[in-house]
Design an enzyme around this catalytic site. Structure first.
Site, mmCIF file in Angstrom:
data_model
loop_
_atom_site.group_PDB
_atom_site.id
_atom_site.type_symbol
_atom_site.label_atom_id
_atom_site.label_comp_id
_atom_site.label_asym_id
_atom_site.label_seq_id
_atom_site.Cartn_x
_atom_site.Cartn_y
_atom_site.Cartn_z
ATOM 1 N N ARG A 13 0.943 -1.301 0.031
ATOM 2 C CA ARG A 13 -0.063 -0.003 0.114
ATOM 3 C C ARG A 13 0.827 1.239 -0.054
ATOM 4 O O ARG A 13 0.598 2.457 -0.147
ATOM 5 C CB ARG A 13 -0.740 -0.123 1.179
ATOM 6 C CG ARG A 13 -1.620 -1.215 1.356
ATOM 7 C CD ARG A 13 -2.952 -0.892 2.251
ATOM 8 N NE ARG A 13 -2.392 -0.210 3.662
ATOM 9 C CZ ARG A 13 -3.195 0.425 4.461
ATOM 10 N NH1 ARG A 13 -4.571 0.656 4.231
ATOM 11 N NH2 ARG A 13 -2.562 1.092 5.509
ATOM 12 N N GLY A 14 2.106 1.080 0.275
ATOM 13 C CA GLY A 14 2.987 2.194 0.320
ATOM 14 C C GLY A 14 3.393 2.812 -1.196
ATOM 15 O O GLY A 14 2.937 2.221 -2.229
ATOM 16 N N VAL A 16 6.158 2.783 -3.058
ATOM 17 C CA VAL A 16 7.167 1.802 -3.778
ATOM 18 C C VAL A 16 6.204 0.528 -3.998
ATOM 19 O O VAL A 16 5.927 0.176 -5.064
ATOM 20 C CB VAL A 16 8.253 1.505 -3.044
ATOM 21 C CG1 VAL A 16 8.929 0.222 -3.764
ATOM 22 C CG2 VAL A 16 9.200 2.641 -3.034
ATOM 23 N N SER A 108 18.264 1.972 0.276
ATOM 24 C CA SER A 108 18.070 3.383 -0.237
ATOM 25 C C SER A 108 19.704 3.620 -0.402
ATOM 26 O O SER A 108 20.573 3.064 0.214
ATOM 27 C CB SER A 108 17.214 4.111 0.821
ATOM 28 O OG SER A 108 18.247 5.171 1.280
ATOM 29 N N SER A 109 19.908 4.843 -0.996
ATOM 30 C CA SER A 109 21.198 5.489 -1.329
ATOM 31 C C SER A 109 21.984 5.717 -0.069
ATOM 32 O O SER A 109 23.262 6.096 0.202
ATOM 33 C CB SER A 109 21.094 6.505 -2.528
ATOM 34 O OG SER A 109 20.132 7.726 -1.841
ATOM 35 N N CYS A 110 21.068 5.865 0.965
ATOM 36 C CA CYS A 110 21.744 6.465 2.408
ATOM 37 C C CYS A 110 22.581 5.385 3.049
ATOM 38 O O CYS A 110 23.137 5.585 3.864
ATOM 39 C CB CYS A 110 20.566 7.122 3.367
ATOM 40 S SG CYS A 110 19.642 5.698 4.077
ATOM 41 N N TYR A 137 18.521 4.359 10.027
ATOM 42 C CA TYR A 137 17.983 3.809 9.144
ATOM 43 C C TYR A 137 18.846 2.941 8.162
ATOM 44 O O TYR A 137 18.722 1.964 7.594
ATOM 45 C CB TYR A 137 17.188 4.978 8.242
ATOM 46 C CG TYR A 137 16.365 4.417 7.040
ATOM 47 C CD1 TYR A 137 15.084 3.703 7.311
ATOM 48 C CD2 TYR A 137 16.648 4.604 5.910
ATOM 49 C CE1 TYR A 137 14.250 3.481 6.280
ATOM 50 C CE2 TYR A 137 15.959 4.090 4.714
ATOM 51 C CZ TYR A 137 14.752 3.805 4.983
ATOM 52 O OH TYR A 137 13.902 3.126 3.953
ATOM 53 N N PRO A 164 17.482 2.221 -4.458
ATOM 54 C CA PRO A 164 17.083 3.401 -5.061
ATOM 55 C C PRO A 164 17.544 4.398 -4.754
ATOM 56 O O PRO A 164 17.702 4.860 -3.550
ATOM 57 C CB PRO A 164 15.633 3.136 -5.065
ATOM 58 C CG PRO A 164 15.229 2.043 -4.353
ATOM 59 C CD PRO A 164 16.455 1.527 -3.684
ATOM 60 N N ASN A 166 16.612 8.823 -4.331
ATOM 61 C CA ASN A 166 15.368 9.433 -4.051
ATOM 62 C C ASN A 166 14.238 9.173 -4.936
ATOM 63 O O ASN A 166 14.476 9.529 -5.953
ATOM 64 C CB ASN A 166 15.679 11.137 -3.631
ATOM 65 C CG ASN A 166 16.802 11.365 -2.949
ATOM 66 O OD1 ASN A 166 16.813 11.056 -1.803
ATOM 67 N ND2 ASN A 166 17.827 11.880 -3.363
ATOM 68 N N HIS A 180 9.686 13.482 2.342
ATOM 69 C CA HIS A 180 10.872 13.566 1.829
ATOM 70 C C HIS A 180 10.735 14.960 1.120
ATOM 71 O O HIS A 180 9.661 15.680 1.054
ATOM 72 C CB HIS A 180 11.261 12.586 0.924
ATOM 73 C CG HIS A 180 11.732 11.428 1.262
ATOM 74 N ND1 HIS A 180 10.848 10.220 1.384
ATOM 75 C CD2 HIS A 180 12.715 10.983 2.171
ATOM 76 C CE1 HIS A 180 11.505 9.118 2.081
ATOM 77 N NE2 HIS A 180 12.603 9.750 2.582
ATOM 78 N N TRP A 207 14.069 24.240 3.881
ATOM 79 C CA TRP A 207 15.194 23.999 4.677
ATOM 80 C C TRP A 207 16.458 23.872 4.015
ATOM 81 O O TRP A 207 16.627 23.580 2.865
ATOM 82 C CB TRP A 207 14.799 22.427 5.146
ATOM 83 C CG TRP A 207 14.243 22.268 6.145
ATOM 84 C CD1 TRP A 207 13.002 23.165 6.576
ATOM 85 C CD2 TRP A 207 14.352 21.346 7.465
ATOM 86 N NE1 TRP A 207 12.370 22.804 7.799
ATOM 87 C CE2 TRP A 207 13.208 21.754 8.266
ATOM 88 C CE3 TRP A 207 15.124 20.413 7.714
ATOM 89 C CZ2 TRP A 207 12.942 21.016 9.480
ATOM 90 C CZ3 TRP A 207 14.886 19.644 8.735
ATOM 91 C CH2 TRP A 207 13.665 19.865 9.664
ATOM 92 N N ASP A 274 21.505 20.493 5.919
ATOM 93 C CA ASP A 274 21.530 20.161 4.374
ATOM 94 C C ASP A 274 21.513 18.529 4.183
ATOM 95 O O ASP A 274 21.222 18.303 3.252
ATOM 96 C CB ASP A 274 22.764 20.741 3.858
ATOM 97 C CG ASP A 274 22.390 22.175 3.432
ATOM 98 O OD1 ASP A 274 21.209 22.228 3.145
ATOM 99 O OD2 ASP A 274 23.449 22.766 3.094
#
Ligand SMILES: NC(=O)c1ccc[n+]([C@@H]2O[C@H](COP(=O)([O-])OP(=O)(O)OC[C@H]3O[C@@H](n4cnc5c(N)ncnc54)[C@H](OP(=O)(O)O)[C@@H]3O)[C@@H](O)[C@H]2O)c1
Length: 320
Positions: A13-14, A16, A108-110, A137, A164, A166, A180, A207, A274
């Site tokens: 349901r999200g 992605v 994720s790329s993080c 995360y 992936p 962002n 995000h 921001w 940032d």
């Protein structure tokens, strides 16, 4: 791939998961299963085991996670670490024990170090310190990548991790407390445009400094990459998924401002963090495997704004 293969999409349901579901349906897959978090809490191992025993999914796509931006990550470090570990551990381990043929893990790329050389190659994983604003995360996601790699290595099973960049698109989270950057900008410009006084749009405050460089991928492109990975056995355990191009946050803001039709000023609040100075994926491993993104950023944001306008009256925040 047989179109009646049983595919479980965790987190269907999200943003992605729903895009993957739509894409699989469009491609003619007929045996898709999903459960909401209310029906099946993936943090609970016994419930996950019971589900696998009952449903016996042949393919598992893990698009379930506790997801959020800088504010949510830094305000709720424990659930960003622990919920994500529990969700992915239970899914990966059940898929391994109950003999799923294939597992696709989404991170994720993080996961890559804050100051890794750019663009980010898969081999930079675990070479230096993470970005502190989302390390909770990231550490959970790195553990998922390593679990899939270990299963691949020890048991020779087709467990693969896709990272992936962002994402944005239909079903994105438009709650300013947990969203995000891209959906947050759409919402802020839209609300400022709605509150016109004497024909003037009030300024929008964003921001940070506007200088960080970021890459954005439409979620339908990611869904296409997931289906590609499902249909084409990949030879390695970890692949970046992105467009391979980036732009500054300021350029993104100006693009969204133009698409939304806001004509007021943009103020940058540089007292706010940032995040990583630049984050661009090196995507040649996936390109060499035969897949690349096709949806342009301007086209993708226009479509997302149309979706936002059509769904504005419903609750389109995913706040937890
Ligand atoms: N959004 C991005 O920009 C981005 C970028 C890179 C990677 N990703 C990755 O893509 C994946 C999905 O992200 P998303 O943006 O689609 O997130 P999302 O829209 O917030 O969806 C998350 C999904 O996870 C499910 N979920 C959360 N906790 C659960 C639990 N305890 N039990 C069962 N289900 C649970 C939710 O189910 P319910 O709706 O039923 O509660 C929801 O469907 C994540 O792994 C994320 O790391 C996202």
């Amino acid at each position: 791939m047989n179109n009646s293969v049983k595919i479980y999409i965790a987190g269907h349901r999200g943003m992605v998961g729903s895009a993957i579901w739509r894409t699989l349906q469009r491609k003619g897959y007929t045996n898709l299963i999903g459960r909401s978090s209310a029906e099946l809490d993936l943090r609970k191992q016994s419930e996950v085991d019971d589900f696998f025993i009952q449903e016996k999914p042949e393919i598992v796509i893990d698009a379930a996670a506790r997801v959020g931006g800088i504010l949510a990550n830094s305000s709720f470090p424990y659930p960003f670490l622990m919920d994500n570990l529990q969700i992915q551990n239970n899914l990966i381990d059940a898929a391994q024990r109950f003999e799923a043929q294939k597992f696709i893990f989404l991170g994720s790329s993080c996961i890559y170090p804050r100051l890794a050389p750019q663009p980010l190659k898969e081999e930079y994983l675990l070479t230096s310190a993470l970005e502190p604003t989302n390390e909770w995360y990231a550490i959970a996601k790195i553990t998922g990548v390593k679990a899939c790699e270990a299963i691949r290595k020890q048991f020779g099973k087709d467990f693969v991790s896709l990272m992936p960049t962002n994402l944005y698109g239909p079903n994105d989270n438009f709650d300013l407390l947990s969203s995000h950057v891209l959906p947050a900008m759409i919402l802020k410009f839209h609300e400022a445009k709605q509150s016109t006084v004497d024909g003037q749009h009030p300024p929008v405050t964003l921001w940070g400094s506007g200088t960080p460089l970021r890459e954005f991928l439409h979620v339908d492109d990611l869904a296409d990459a997931v289906v590609f990975a499902l249909e084409h056995p990949l030879t390695d355990h970890l692949y970046n998924i992105g467009t391979g191009t980036d732009l500054s946050i300021q350029a993104l803001a100006e693009m969204i401002q133009r698409i939304v039709g806001h004509t007021g000023d943009i103020h940058w609040d540089s007292s706010k963090p940032d995040g990583t100075p630049r984050k661009l994926m090196e995507v040649s491993k996936m390109t060499d495997a035969g897949w690349k993104a096709t949806i342009g950023l301007e086209e993708g944001i226009k479509g997302t704004y149309v979706w936002f306008l059509e769904n504005e009256s419903t609750d389109i925040s995913h706040s937890t």
